[in-house]
Design an enzyme around this catalytic site. Structure first.
Site, short mmCIF file in Angstrom:
data_model
loop_
_atom_site.label_atom_id
_atom_site.label_comp_id
_atom_site.label_asym_id
_atom_site.label_seq_id
_atom_site.Cartn_x
_atom_site.Cartn_y
_atom_site.Cartn_z
N GLU A 1 0.82 -1.21 0.00
CA GLU A 1 0.00 0.00 0.00
C GLU A 1 0.85 1.26 0.00
OE1 GLU A 1 -2.98 -2.04 3.26
OE2 GLU A 1 -2.12 -0.08 3.66
N CYS B 1 2.99 8.33 1.77
CA CYS B 1 3.40 7.37 2.79
C CYS B 1 3.72 6.05 2.08
CB CYS B 1 2.24 7.24 3.77
SG CYS B 1 2.53 6.02 5.03
N CYS C 1 5.22 -7.29 8.02
CA CYS C 1 6.21 -6.78 8.98
C CYS C 1 6.45 -7.83 10.04
CB CYS C 1 5.72 -5.48 9.62
SG CYS C 1 6.98 -4.77 10.70
N CYS D 1 3.90 -5.21 16.29
CA CYS D 1 3.37 -4.26 17.27
C CYS D 1 1.89 -4.55 17.45
CB CYS D 1 3.61 -2.82 16.82
SG CYS D 1 5.35 -2.49 16.55
N CYS E 1 -0.99 -2.68 15.27
CA CYS E 1 -0.73 -2.42 13.85
C CYS E 1 -1.19 -3.57 12.96
CB CYS E 1 0.76 -2.19 13.67
SG CYS E 1 1.23 -1.93 11.96
N CYS F 1 -1.59 1.87 8.40
CA CYS F 1 -0.86 0.98 7.51
C CYS F 1 -1.33 -0.46 7.60
CB CYS F 1 0.64 1.11 7.75
SG CYS F 1 1.14 0.69 9.41
N1 SAH Z 1 7.61 0.28 10.99
C1 SAH Z 1 7.75 1.68 11.06
C2 SAH Z 1 7.01 2.43 9.99
C3 SAH Z 1 5.62 1.98 9.69
S1 SAH Z 1 4.38 2.14 10.94
C4 SAH Z 1 7.36 2.19 12.42
O1 SAH Z 1 6.83 1.43 13.20
O2 SAH Z 1 7.64 3.35 12.70
C5 SAH Z 1 4.31 3.87 11.10
C6 SAH Z 1 3.20 4.41 11.89
O3 SAH Z 1 1.92 3.92 11.48
C7 SAH Z 1 3.18 4.14 13.38
O4 SAH Z 1 4.09 4.81 14.15
C8 SAH Z 1 1.84 4.70 13.64
O5 SAH Z 1 2.02 6.09 13.70
C9 SAH Z 1 1.00 4.35 12.45
N2 SAH Z 1 0.01 3.32 12.78
C10 SAH Z 1 0.10 1.99 12.64
N3 SAH Z 1 -1.03 1.39 13.06
C11 SAH Z 1 -1.84 2.38 13.48
C12 SAH Z 1 -3.14 2.39 14.05
N4 SAH Z 1 -3.84 1.28 14.23
N5 SAH Z 1 -3.65 3.59 14.40
C13 SAH Z 1 -2.95 4.75 14.19
N6 SAH Z 1 -1.74 4.79 13.66
C14 SAH Z 1 -1.18 3.62 13.31
FE1 SF4 Z 2 5.86 -3.13 11.86
FE2 SF4 Z 2 3.55 -1.87 12.26
FE3 SF4 Z 2 5.31 -2.16 14.27
FE4 SF4 Z 2 5.86 -0.47 12.26
S1 SF4 Z 2 4.19 -0.26 13.71
S2 SF4 Z 2 7.25 -2.00 13.21
S3 SF4 Z 2 4.90 -1.58 10.54
S4 SF4 Z 2 4.23 -3.86 13.20
#
Ligand code: SAH
Ligand code: SF4
Length: 359
Positions: free
Chosen positions: A96, A117, A124, A128, A131, A345
């Site tokens: 994406e 973005c 990944c 986390c 996410c 994401c």
């Molecule tokens: N892996 C890297 C970059 C991708 S994720 C990292 O973790 O920084 C980048 C950002 O996506 C996260 O910091 C967060 O700001 C956003 N993100 C991911 N899941 C989200 C969610 N469910 N709600 C809001 N922001 C989210």
């Molecule tokens: Fe991976 Fe999502 Fe964690 Fe970023 S926030 S490191 S994309 S699992």
């Protein structure tokens, strides 16, 4: 049967690399420059369309290089709002990219600021807990050309230039460090996309060694840290990576970055009800921000299907922000754009092909 020599994806290569390959088959260096003008200046999508090159050279190029395909599968969103693109890669993987137009409230009605973005991996590995990208695990790193290709493809689809890039899409950019840096080199170069390093932000979940590595290279790219927890106890609960690189190690790497680059880091902080949005969490965050002279970007949690965290009420969000403001910490809150189109994401990919999302 004799194996055909493997063709190299042209968008993954720098000008000097293509010059060297063409020199090896007797071509003058200016030919590579011409090819790059076609690719990044005129946005050619095939060697056969490069009409001022001799036919023999075009055939040579076709035998040595290929164009990666990023096939648009679905687009969500409209002209003037956040738009989300889902692309299919050569091997069928889905990734994406999200296009975010300037907010008139922040930049004025006339602003033509367009942020893209970008994804850096398929899936990944970091898992986390908030996410969608990590839900199905990791399948592979993106090639430099697949990273650069997202910029070219989105510019083509939206008919305008991107002037800001954030590596906040699917995947952990720092876990694909070499390809990321090659891609950034191409995006930044005058012979490439030609976007200034200060308009490029890498977001990481906190891979301390790579943060130091980034600090030691010359480009003035910006760094954002996905913090989301200001104590080890809280952060560990949401981000398993914190066990490998606890806050002390992460903060030391960030200090190193700040000193080397003379640049302010941004902490991304998703607000999750009852998990990290209490007043004591805000106070702990203030301490970390002060230590680094950083900025904070708070993001109310975007609900993800299959995950049971919830977004705090606006009153709770405001109370959290008030603690930061009282401490005079530079902090903004991003009332999510594109929240309605699952812009966090990894979410669109799961909607379209949940079974294929893991690769
Ligand atoms: N892996 C890297 C970059 C991708 S994720 C990292 O973790 O920084 C980048 C950002 O996506 C996260 O910091 C967060 O700001 C956003 N993100 C991911 N899941 C989200 C969610 N469910 N709600 C809001 N922001 C989210
Ligand atoms: Fe991976 Fe999502 Fe964690 Fe970023 S926030 S490191 S994309 S699992």
């Amino acid at each position: 049967m004799e194996q055909l020599p493997q063709r190299l994806p042209i968008h993954s290569l720098s000008l000097p690399e293509v010059e060297a390959r063409l020199a090896a088959c007797g071509q003058p260096a200016y030919r590579a420059k011409q090819v790059f003008q076609w690719i990044y200046g005129k946005r050619a999508k095939s060697f056969s369309s490069m009409s001022d090159l001799p036919a023999g050279l075009r055939t040579e190029l076709e035998s040595q290089f290929l164009f990666d395909s990023l096939e648009p599968v679905r687009t969500l969103g409209s002209e003037d709002t956040t738009r989300k693109y889902l692309f299919r890669l050569n091997d069928g993987s889905l990734i994406e990219s999200v296009l975010i137009p300037a907010s008139p409230a922040l930049y004025g009605e006339a602003s033509d600021r367009r942020t893209l973005c970008i994804s850096t991996q398929v899936g990944c590995a970091y898992g986390c807990k908030f996410c969608a990208s990590g839900l199905d695990g990791w399948s592979r790193n993106l090639l430099p050309g697949e990273i650069v290709g997202q910029v070219l493809r989105v510019e083509e689809l939206c008919g305008a230039r991107i002037n800001n890039i954030v590596f906040m899409g699917m995947g952990e950019p720092m876990a694909n460090y070499a390809n990321l840096m090659t891609a950034i080199g191409i995006i930044n170069a005058p012979w490439g996309v030609e976007l200034g390093a200060r308009h490029i932000t890498i977001s990481t979940s906190g891979l301390a060694p790579q943060i130091r590595q980034l600090a030691d290279q010359p480009l003035q790219v910006r760094l954002a840290i996905s913090l989301h927890g200001a104590t080890n106890a809280v952060r560990e609960q949401i981000m398993p990576v914190n066990r490998k690189y606890p806050l002390e190690a992460l903060m030391e790497a960030c200090e190193y970055y700040t000193q080397r680059k003379k640049q302010r880091i941004t902490f991304e902080y998703i607000l999750i009800e009852g998990v990290n949005d209490r007043p004591e969490d805000a106070a702990a965050l203030v301490r970390l921000v002060r230590r680094l002279n950083a900025k904070v970007n708070c993001i109310p949690y975007n609900q993800v299907e299959g995950l049971d965290w919830i977004r705090p009420s606006e009153a709770r969000q405001d109370a959290f922000m008030a603690v930061l403001q009282r401490a005079k910490v530079p902090a903004t809150i991003r009332r999510e754009k594109g929240h309605d189109i699952a812009a966090a994401c990894g979410q669109l990919r799961r909607q379209v092909a949940p079974q294929a999302a893991g690769g």
